[in-house]
Design a protein around this motif. Sequence first.
Motif, mmCIF file in Angstrom:
data_model
loop_
_atom_site.group_PDB
_atom_site.id
_atom_site.type_symbol
_atom_site.label_atom_id
_atom_site.label_comp_id
_atom_site.label_asym_id
_atom_site.label_seq_id
_atom_site.Cartn_x
_atom_site.Cartn_y
_atom_site.Cartn_z
ATOM 1 N N ILE A 59 -8.397 -45.451 -42.230
ATOM 2 C CA ILE A 59 -7.394 -44.446 -41.881
ATOM 3 C C ILE A 59 -7.142 -44.544 -40.386
ATOM 4 O O ILE A 59 -8.076 -44.493 -39.581
ATOM 5 C CB ILE A 59 -7.871 -43.038 -42.266
ATOM 6 N N ARG A 60 -5.884 -44.721 -40.031
ATOM 7 C CA ARG A 60 -5.526 -44.951 -38.640
ATOM 8 C C ARG A 60 -4.493 -43.954 -38.159
ATOM 9 O O ARG A 60 -3.765 -43.364 -38.943
ATOM 10 C CB ARG A 60 -4.968 -46.362 -38.468
ATOM 11 N N ASN A 61 -4.447 -43.796 -36.836
ATOM 12 C CA ASN A 61 -3.418 -42.967 -36.212
ATOM 13 C C ASN A 61 -2.094 -43.709 -36.277
ATOM 14 O O ASN A 61 -2.045 -44.908 -36.564
ATOM 15 C CB ASN A 61 -3.771 -42.689 -34.746
ATOM 16 N N LYS A 62 -1.025 -43.012 -35.974
ATOM 17 C CA LYS A 62 0.307 -43.604 -36.040
ATOM 18 C C LYS A 62 0.456 -44.785 -35.080
ATOM 19 O O LYS A 62 1.173 -45.735 -35.365
ATOM 20 C CB LYS A 62 1.356 -42.541 -35.724
ATOM 21 N N ASP A 63 -0.257 -44.753 -33.955
ATOM 22 C CA ASP A 63 -0.161 -45.835 -32.977
ATOM 23 C C ASP A 63 -1.063 -47.023 -33.304
ATOM 24 O O ASP A 63 -1.115 -47.994 -32.561
ATOM 25 C CB ASP A 63 -0.443 -45.326 -31.566
ATOM 26 N N LEU A 67 -10.616 -33.699 -39.512
ATOM 27 C CA LEU A 67 -10.419 -33.141 -40.846
ATOM 28 C C LEU A 67 -9.104 -33.627 -41.458
ATOM 29 O O LEU A 67 -8.113 -33.821 -40.748
ATOM 30 C CB LEU A 67 -10.414 -31.617 -40.791
ATOM 31 N N ILE A 68 -9.106 -33.787 -42.756
ATOM 32 C CA ILE A 68 -7.898 -34.175 -43.483
ATOM 33 C C ILE A 68 -6.818 -33.104 -43.296
ATOM 34 O O ILE A 68 -5.643 -33.411 -43.144
ATOM 35 C CB ILE A 68 -8.203 -34.385 -44.980
ATOM 36 N N GLY A 69 -7.209 -31.840 -43.256
ATOM 37 C CA GLY A 69 -6.272 -30.742 -43.047
ATOM 38 C C GLY A 69 -5.547 -30.859 -41.719
ATOM 39 O O GLY A 69 -4.356 -30.550 -41.610
ATOM 40 N N THR A 70 -6.239 -31.311 -40.690
ATOM 41 C CA THR A 70 -5.628 -31.488 -39.375
ATOM 42 C C THR A 70 -4.581 -32.593 -39.418
ATOM 43 O O THR A 70 -3.503 -32.455 -38.837
ATOM 44 C CB THR A 70 -6.707 -31.835 -38.330
ATOM 45 N N ILE A 71 -4.876 -33.668 -40.120
ATOM 46 C CA ILE A 71 -3.919 -34.771 -40.263
ATOM 47 C C ILE A 71 -2.670 -34.283 -40.988
ATOM 48 O O ILE A 71 -1.548 -34.601 -40.594
ATOM 49 C CB ILE A 71 -4.566 -35.950 -41.013
ATOM 50 N N LYS A 120 -1.529 -31.155 -41.061
ATOM 51 C CA LYS A 120 -0.803 -30.254 -40.161
ATOM 52 C C LYS A 120 0.017 -31.036 -39.143
ATOM 53 O O LYS A 120 1.160 -30.694 -38.857
ATOM 54 C CB LYS A 120 -1.771 -29.334 -39.424
ATOM 55 N N GLU A 121 -0.576 -32.100 -38.592
ATOM 56 C CA GLU A 121 0.142 -32.930 -37.615
ATOM 57 C C GLU A 121 1.360 -33.583 -38.252
ATOM 58 O O GLU A 121 2.425 -33.637 -37.648
ATOM 59 C CB GLU A 121 -0.783 -33.994 -37.047
ATOM 60 N N ALA A 122 1.199 -34.063 -39.461
ATOM 61 C CA ALA A 122 2.312 -34.718 -40.157
ATOM 62 C C ALA A 122 3.426 -33.715 -40.454
ATOM 63 O O ALA A 122 4.610 -34.026 -40.283
ATOM 64 C CB ALA A 122 1.823 -35.359 -41.451
ATOM 65 N N GLU A 123 3.060 -32.514 -40.878
ATOM 66 C CA GLU A 123 4.061 -31.477 -41.161
ATOM 67 C C GLU A 123 4.807 -31.082 -39.886
ATOM 68 O O GLU A 123 6.024 -30.903 -39.908
ATOM 69 C CB GLU A 123 3.384 -30.248 -41.775
ATOM 70 N N LYS A 124 4.085 -30.970 -38.791
ATOM 71 C CA LYS A 124 4.697 -30.611 -37.514
ATOM 72 C C LYS A 124 5.711 -31.685 -37.088
ATOM 73 O O LYS A 124 6.806 -31.373 -36.632
ATOM 74 C CB LYS A 124 3.611 -30.468 -36.450
ATOM 75 N N ARG A 149 7.308 -33.738 -39.092
ATOM 76 C CA ARG A 149 8.446 -33.667 -40.015
ATOM 77 C C ARG A 149 9.404 -32.551 -39.619
ATOM 78 O O ARG A 149 10.616 -32.727 -39.643
ATOM 79 C CB ARG A 149 7.966 -33.446 -41.446
ATOM 80 N N LYS A 150 8.855 -31.385 -39.247
ATOM 81 C CA LYS A 150 9.694 -30.259 -38.836
ATOM 82 C C LYS A 150 10.479 -30.595 -37.580
ATOM 83 O O LYS A 150 11.662 -30.305 -37.484
ATOM 84 C CB LYS A 150 8.841 -29.015 -38.590
ATOM 85 N N ASN A 151 9.818 -31.220 -36.610
ATOM 86 C CA ASN A 151 10.494 -31.592 -35.371
ATOM 87 C C ASN A 151 11.600 -32.597 -35.632
ATOM 88 O O ASN A 151 12.665 -32.529 -35.030
ATOM 89 C CB ASN A 151 9.505 -32.170 -34.357
ATOM 90 N N LYS A 152 11.357 -33.525 -36.524
ATOM 91 C CA LYS A 152 12.355 -34.539 -36.848
ATOM 92 C C LYS A 152 13.586 -33.892 -37.490
ATOM 93 O O LYS A 152 14.717 -34.231 -37.178
ATOM 94 C CB LYS A 152 11.751 -35.578 -37.792
ATOM 95 N N LYS A 153 13.374 -32.915 -38.385
ATOM 96 C CA LYS A 153 14.469 -32.213 -39.030
ATOM 97 C C LYS A 153 15.287 -31.431 -38.013
ATOM 98 O O LYS A 153 16.494 -31.414 -38.057
ATOM 99 C CB LYS A 153 13.949 -31.271 -40.119
ATOM 100 N N GLU A 154 14.600 -30.758 -37.063
ATOM 101 C CA GLU A 154 15.297 -29.974 -36.057
ATOM 102 C C GLU A 154 16.171 -30.861 -35.176
ATOM 103 O O GLU A 154 17.287 -30.510 -34.852
ATOM 104 C CB GLU A 154 14.287 -29.207 -35.197
ATOM 105 N N ILE A 155 15.645 -32.004 -34.797
ATOM 106 C CA ILE A 155 16.410 -32.934 -33.971
ATOM 107 C C ILE A 155 17.626 -33.415 -34.740
ATOM 108 O O ILE A 155 18.726 -33.492 -34.212
ATOM 109 C CB ILE A 155 15.522 -34.120 -33.524
ATOM 110 N N TYR A 156 17.433 -33.715 -36.009
ATOM 111 C CA TYR A 156 18.542 -34.197 -36.847
ATOM 112 C C TYR A 156 19.614 -33.128 -36.996
ATOM 113 O O TYR A 156 20.802 -33.408 -36.895
ATOM 114 C CB TYR A 156 18.007 -34.606 -38.220
ATOM 115 N N LEU A 157 19.213 -31.876 -37.190
ATOM 116 C CA LEU A 157 20.164 -30.789 -37.368
ATOM 117 C C LEU A 157 20.889 -30.450 -36.075
ATOM 118 O O LEU A 157 22.074 -30.124 -36.092
ATOM 119 C CB LEU A 157 19.461 -29.542 -37.905
#
Length: 60
Positions: free
Chosen positions: A25-29, A38-42, A44-48, A50-58
């Motif tokens: 399991i690796r980081n995005k970089d 924790l898997i939960g932290t991973i 949360k980071e992914a969801e965050k 995704r939300k930022n990407k949607k906001e930028i797109y909108l």
Amino acid sequence: MARSVRSDCTVGTFEKKNNLPAGTIRNKDGRETRSDKLIGTIRKEAEKKRKNKKEIYLHG
């Protein structure tokens, strides 16, 4: 449908439990993810991200 992994499971435990070599399991970089993360932290980071990407797109 397969069951999801518990969010309080660590990366190291997940790799051992699923017979994966350390560092699978690796980081995005491309760096290895810390084994005590924790898997939960991973999730949360992914969801965050995704939300930022949607906001930028909108807004962009």
